[in-house]
Scaffold this motif. Structure first.
Motif, PDB file in Angstrom:
ATOM      1  N   THR A   1       0.668  -1.267  -0.031  1.00 52.57           N
ATOM      2  CA  THR A   1      -0.523  -0.199   0.157  1.00 52.57           C
ATOM      3  C   THR A   1       1.113   0.940  -0.015  1.00 52.57           C
ATOM      4  N   ASP A   2       0.449   2.144  -0.815  1.00 46.21           N
ATOM      5  CA  ASP A   2       0.922   3.728  -0.466  1.00 46.21           C
ATOM      6  C   ASP A   2       0.469   4.565   1.238  1.00 46.21           C
ATOM      7  N   TYR A   3       0.331   3.365   1.660  1.00 48.54           N
ATOM      8  CA  TYR A   3       0.310   4.024   3.316  1.00 48.54           C
ATOM      9  C   TYR A   3       1.542   3.948   3.650  1.00 48.54           C
TER      10      TYR A   3
ATOM     11  N   ARG B   1       3.035  -2.491  -4.357  1.00 48.10           N
ATOM     12  CA  ARG B   1       2.394  -1.154  -3.801  1.00 48.10           C
ATOM     13  C   ARG B   1       1.107  -0.227  -4.493  1.00 48.10           C
ATOM     14  N   THR B   2       0.055  -0.475  -4.086  1.00 47.17           N
ATOM     15  CA  THR B   2      -1.225   0.362  -4.823  1.00 47.17           C
ATOM     16  C   THR B   2      -2.006   1.452  -3.845  1.00 47.17           C
ATOM     17  N   SER B   3      -2.927   2.063  -4.567  1.00 41.27           N
ATOM     18  CA  SER B   3      -3.208   2.812  -3.822  1.00 41.27           C
ATOM     19  C   SER B   3      -5.028   3.281  -4.414  1.00 41.27           C
ATOM     20  N   TRP B   4      -5.437   3.592  -3.204  1.00 42.97           N
ATOM     21  CA  TRP B   4      -7.080   4.102  -3.488  1.00 42.97           C
ATOM     22  C   TRP B   4      -7.542   2.702  -4.272  1.00 42.97           C
TER      23      TRP B   4
ATOM     24  N   GLY C   1      -3.652  11.756  -4.631  1.00 37.77           N
ATOM     25  CA  GLY C   1      -2.675  10.432  -5.087  1.00 37.77           C
ATOM     26  C   GLY C   1      -3.476  10.382  -6.796  1.00 37.77           C
TER      27      GLY C   1
ATOM     28  N   ASN D   1       5.704  -0.036  -8.603  1.00 36.29           N
ATOM     29  CA  ASN D   1       4.277   0.389  -7.627  1.00 36.29           C
ATOM     30  C   ASN D   1       3.373   0.807  -8.533  1.00 36.29           C
TER      31      ASN D   1
ATOM     32  N   SER E   1      -0.533   2.261 -10.101  1.00 39.06           N
ATOM     33  CA  SER E   1      -2.148   2.649  -9.985  1.00 39.06           C
ATOM     34  C   SER E   1      -2.663   3.195 -11.120  1.00 39.06           C
TER      35      SER E   1
ATOM     36  N   ARG F   1      -4.615  10.002   7.912  1.00 38.34           N
ATOM     37  CA  ARG F   1      -3.987   9.749   6.138  1.00 38.34           C
ATOM     38  C   ARG F   1      -2.798  10.828   5.608  1.00 38.34           C
TER      39      ARG F   1
ATOM     40  N   SER G   1      -0.207  10.813  -1.587  1.00 38.02           N
ATOM     41  CA  SER G   1       0.562   9.375  -2.166  1.00 38.02           C
ATOM     42  C   SER G   1       0.451   8.845  -2.777  1.00 38.02           C
TER      43      SER G   1
END
Length: 281
Positions: free
Chosen positions: A103-105, A149-152, A183, A210, A212, A250, A254
């Motif tokens: 994750t991007d977190y 890694r991914t996001s949203w 993001g 990465n 997304s 949050r 990101s």
């Protein structure tokens, strides 16, 4: 025939992989929800893996309740760290290919430019800490693994921002959405296809990548696109994160740099609006 084990089968990514699986009959697909692969019971998990004997693992299962993780730290770390450590060790010892989803977190959100795989990690909530611990264990126990890694993430399956917005825009005349977190969304169907493309490539290059969709937007702008494609009449206002406090912080920024995965695996990554429109079709 190679056997692919998909953990977290009932989640967004697992569900999209299930949809795609019929197009790849050269693999035997095993979709395991928490009843088949138990990520919070490590002894049981080890027995389950020995019984299934996969050739490839797509580790999509995770503890993803970001706010709840603040009070369920032990459970979050068991699932996001210790189970990953066990899976990585098992895959290394048995020469099994592993693609693990992160994750991007893992970032603190203080950057102002797209984050590449070498960017400094510094999680600001328990969920991010647990996922980073999982990444580090994964690479330590199985240096041949691939971490994405991914996001949203959103999909027509499961719970996500898009589905929440669709519901609220039909229920209310007006909603507010944070406009200072930047993001890019990820359509789970695109990520699922990318995972299969990576696996089927003759070029297995271990490490962190990465992924997304393309685009740099805020949650507010994402909501406007959802309104557009859904044809909703709801009025949308932009607000600061400070006006909408949550138990877990949050990252404010990101945005992921996807150059590495695009160049290594020759992937064409769609723009977020194109993918969002596809979900509505």
């Amino acid at each position: 025939m190679k056997k692919i084990l998909v953990t977290g089968a009932s989640g967004q990514l697992g569900s999209e992989l299930f949809v795609l699986s019929t197009s790849y009959p050269e693999f035997e697909w095993i979709f395991a929800d928490r009843t088949k692969v138990t990520l919070d019971d490590l002894e049981l998990l080890k027995n389950q893996l020995n019984k299934i004997k996969p050739d490839i693992i797509f580790n999509c299962g995770a503890y993803t309740a970001v706010d709840k993780a603040e009070t369920e730290k032990e459970l979050a770390f068991t699932i996001n760290h210790l189970s990953v450590e066990l899976i990585a060790k098992y895959t290394f010892e048995n020469n099994i290919k592993l693609i693990h989803i992160s994750t991007d977190y893992v970032f603190d959100g203080s950057s102002s430019s797209a984050l590449n795989e070498e960017a400094k990690t510094k999680p600001i909530n328990v969920y991010g800490e647990s996922k980073l611990a999982g990444e580090l264990s994964c690479l330590k126990e199985n240096p041949n693994s691939i971490i994405i890694r991914t996001s949203w993430v959103y999909s027509k399956f499961g719970n996500n921002f898009v589905k929440t917005m669709q519901r609220l825009m039909q229920e209310r005349d007006e909603i507010n959405v944070v406009n200072d977190q930047i993001g890019s969304p990820t359509y789970a169907a695109d990520l699922a296809k990318a995972m299969i493309d990576v696996l089927r490539s003759s070029n297995w290059v271990p490490g962190i990548y990465n992924y997304s969709n393309e685009g740099e937007i805020s949650w507010y702008e994402f909501a406007l696109s959802i309104k557009e494609f859904g044809g909703y009449n709801c009025k949308i206002g932009g607000i600061k994160s400070s006006s909408y406090p949550t138990p877990a912080k949050r990252p404010n920024f990101s945005l992921l740099d996807k150059k590495k995965i695009k160049e290594t695996y020759k992937l064409q990554i769609p723009d977020y609006k194109k993918s969002l429109k596809n979900m509505f079709i």
